[in-house]
Design a protein around this motif. Structure first.
Motif, PDB file in Angstrom:
ATOM      1  N   PRO A   1       0.532   5.767  -0.492  1.00 44.15           N
ATOM      2  CA  PRO A   1      -0.434   6.880  -0.611  1.00 44.15           C
ATOM      3  C   PRO A   1      -0.620   7.361  -2.049  1.00 44.15           C
ATOM      4  N   GLY A   2       0.404   7.191  -2.886  1.00 44.59           N
ATOM      5  CA  GLY A   2       0.284   7.645  -4.270  1.00 44.59           C
ATOM      6  C   GLY A   2      -0.340   6.614  -5.191  1.00 44.59           C
ATOM      7  N   CYS A   3      -0.675   5.452  -4.642  1.00 47.61           N
ATOM      8  CA  CYS A   3      -1.203   4.358  -5.462  1.00 47.61           C
ATOM      9  C   CYS A   3      -2.650   4.089  -5.088  1.00 47.61           C
ATOM     10  N   GLY A   4      -3.566   4.234  -6.051  1.00 48.01           N
ATOM     11  CA  GLY A   4      -4.978   4.011  -5.788  1.00 48.01           C
ATOM     12  C   GLY A   4      -5.437   2.596  -6.061  1.00 48.01           C
ATOM     13  N   ALA A   5      -4.520   1.731  -6.489  1.00 50.47           N
ATOM     14  CA  ALA A   5      -4.913   0.379  -6.885  1.00 50.47           C
ATOM     15  C   ALA A   5      -3.903  -0.642  -6.397  1.00 50.47           C
ATOM     16  N   VAL A   6      -4.404  -1.708  -5.809  1.00 51.81           N
ATOM     17  CA  VAL A   6      -3.570  -2.850  -5.422  1.00 51.81           C
ATOM     18  C   VAL A   6      -4.192  -4.090  -6.034  1.00 51.81           C
ATOM     19  N   VAL A   7      -3.369  -4.920  -6.671  1.00 53.89           N
ATOM     20  CA  VAL A   7      -3.839  -6.227  -7.118  1.00 53.89           C
ATOM     21  C   VAL A   7      -2.989  -7.287  -6.436  1.00 53.89           C
ATOM     22  N   LEU A   8      -3.686  -8.236  -5.823  1.00 54.68           N
ATOM     23  CA  LEU A   8      -3.035  -9.397  -5.205  1.00 54.68           C
ATOM     24  C   LEU A   8      -3.451 -10.619  -6.000  1.00 54.68           C
TER      25      LEU A   8
ATOM     26  N   HIS B   1      -3.008   3.587 -10.839  1.00 53.92           N
ATOM     27  CA  HIS B   1      -4.313   3.276 -11.427  1.00 53.92           C
ATOM     28  C   HIS B   1      -4.497   1.776 -11.642  1.00 53.92           C
ATOM     29  N   ARG B   2      -5.768   1.367 -11.765  1.00 52.45           N
ATOM     30  CA  ARG B   2      -6.043  -0.062 -11.732  1.00 52.45           C
ATOM     31  C   ARG B   2      -5.587  -0.803 -12.969  1.00 52.45           C
ATOM     32  N   ASP B   3      -5.636  -0.173 -14.153  1.00 50.64           N
ATOM     33  CA  ASP B   3      -5.180  -0.895 -15.346  1.00 50.64           C
ATOM     34  C   ASP B   3      -3.714  -1.276 -15.200  1.00 50.64           C
TER      35      ASP B   3
ATOM     36  N   PHE C   1      -3.376  -4.202 -12.557  1.00 50.34           N
ATOM     37  CA  PHE C   1      -3.794  -5.494 -13.120  1.00 50.34           C
ATOM     38  C   PHE C   1      -2.741  -6.022 -14.101  1.00 50.34           C
TER      39      PHE C   1
ATOM     40  N   LEU D   1       0.849  -1.213   0.000  1.00 51.10           N
ATOM     41  CA  LEU D   1       0.000   0.000   0.000  1.00 51.10           C
ATOM     42  C   LEU D   1       0.875   1.250   0.000  1.00 51.10           C
TER      43      LEU D   1
ATOM     44  N   ALA E   1       0.553  -7.111 -12.243  1.00 53.00           N
ATOM     45  CA  ALA E   1       0.429  -8.357 -11.475  1.00 53.00           C
ATOM     46  C   ALA E   1       0.342  -9.550 -12.418  1.00 53.00           C
ATOM     47  N   ARG E   2      -0.406  -9.382 -13.506  1.00 53.95           N
ATOM     48  CA  ARG E   2      -0.548 -10.468 -14.469  1.00 53.95           C
ATOM     49  C   ARG E   2       0.788 -10.807 -15.120  1.00 53.95           C
TER      50      ARG E   2
END
Lengths: 86, 140, 140, 86
Positions: free
Chosen positions: C21-28, C98-100, C103, C19, C106-107
């Motif tokens: 503060p500058g990151c709005g997206a985490v993918v596990l 961002h989420r893209d 994702f 986590l 992580a992929r």
């Protein structure tokens, strides 16, 4: 002969609620009416919502409505500004 | 499983809850409150929902994801109320037999949540100014 | 952060550790031991690694992911030893603005782990039979 | 004149170790030698590894080698069967 009419409450959220300074607005509509009639009635009763109307959706009983969607006599109507969840 | 909550999202419990013996892949997505949007600094966000419709739409999204991928289990949780930078605002967990499925399903679910669920956030800046985040008009 | 471990993977700590503060997206992403492969039932898997090379390749993958996406933090952990159905064999956690990005990153990381890292698993069936999982020949 | 030669250990893992019934094999190579020479020497000393050789890689000092990669005198060499991590 007088046309039948009915009263609806339109729930307001987020920027719509701030602009209208109210959680909901009460509208009187002719019966039958469609979602397009609701939009027109909002426009007339609450001109301060005008800037938000074009980008907002109407929801009837928790589902998004088209302009042609009929308004049942007992239903829950809400104005849905562009969503920003997540 | 879908849920709206005003409490911190229990991301570990959510992840554990989707594990299935027939599923070799779990993807968890967390959306967290970012400190910056462009040049604008955020102190906290206030999230609000049209709760019964938000729950209905989240349930539709769950059903849609299940219809497209062989989902073992899926959980979608959105938090409401005041969230400070770093806090988790939304969590999606999905298990599937294989990883391509789990990645696609989780991505689809969070995309749909951001498009279809009536939730709004108001951004509060350090100078006390606040504004509703513009959001995406419904295209359905 | 990359790690090989013989202990259960602490997926919650891993997630928390990325986590930012500058990151709005985490993918596990979690890979878990499936009960079935095709029609074949698995009781447990024995994982082994060529450890120093596995760590070197995981570090290369971390660097590669960081060079391609604006990663806040990334953690890649692979477990070794005997794992029963349902246990987590590999975990990848990535944070991005961002989420893209999260994702995709992580992929890419888990795909590369499965292609490049010298780790092998032996499948043990209910009848006591065991065999090395065929795996993917190196293509690079 | 005798050609210079040197001895290497090739580490074996997973199915390769099971087939060879050993953690490593010792090979004597002419100097200089390449990874292709290592493959050929494995083929000669351990015919039981033959079915795995074509799909396996060689690693020199923890990096994958091509057939043309030279073998340094002091290095760690490993035979890497198709990997199945994850």
């Amino acid at each position: 002969m007088e046309h039948e009419s009915f009263t609806i409450q339109v729930l307001l959220f987020a920027r719509a609620r701030d602009l209208a300074k109210a959680d909901s607005v009460e509208l009187r509509l002719p019966f039958p009416a469609t979602a397009a009639d609701v939009r027109q009635a909002i426009r007339e009763c609450c001109p301060q919502l005008e800037p938000l109307l074009a980008s907002s959706a109407l929801a009837i009983n928790h589902d998004f409505a088209d302009d042609s969607t009929p308004i049942p006599k007992n239903c829950e109507i809400a104005l849905i500004p562009p969503v920003s969840g997540g | 499983m879908i849920r709206l909550t005003r409490d911190p999202i229990e991301t570990h419990e959510l992840t554990q809850s989707v594990l299935r013996p027939g599923c070799g892949a779990v993807v968890l997505f967390l959306g967290t409150v970012r400190d910056l949007t462009g040049d604008e600094r955020t102190v906290f966000l206030d999230y609000e929902a049209y709760a019964p419709m938000a729950e209905a739409k989240m349930a539709e999204i769950e059903a849609d994801v299940r219809s497209r991928w062989p989902v073992g289990e899926i959980g979608i949780v959105h938090r409401l109320g005041r969230l400070y930078v770093g806090e988790v605002s939304v969590a999606v967990a999905v298990s599937c037999p294989h990883r391509d499925q789990a990645f696609e399903a989780a991505r689809h679910a969070i995309d749909r949540v951001k498009e279809l669920v009536p939730i709004w956030k108001k951004d509060h800046a350090p100078d006390g100014q606040s504004e509703w985040v513009p959001g995406t008009p419904l295209t359905r």
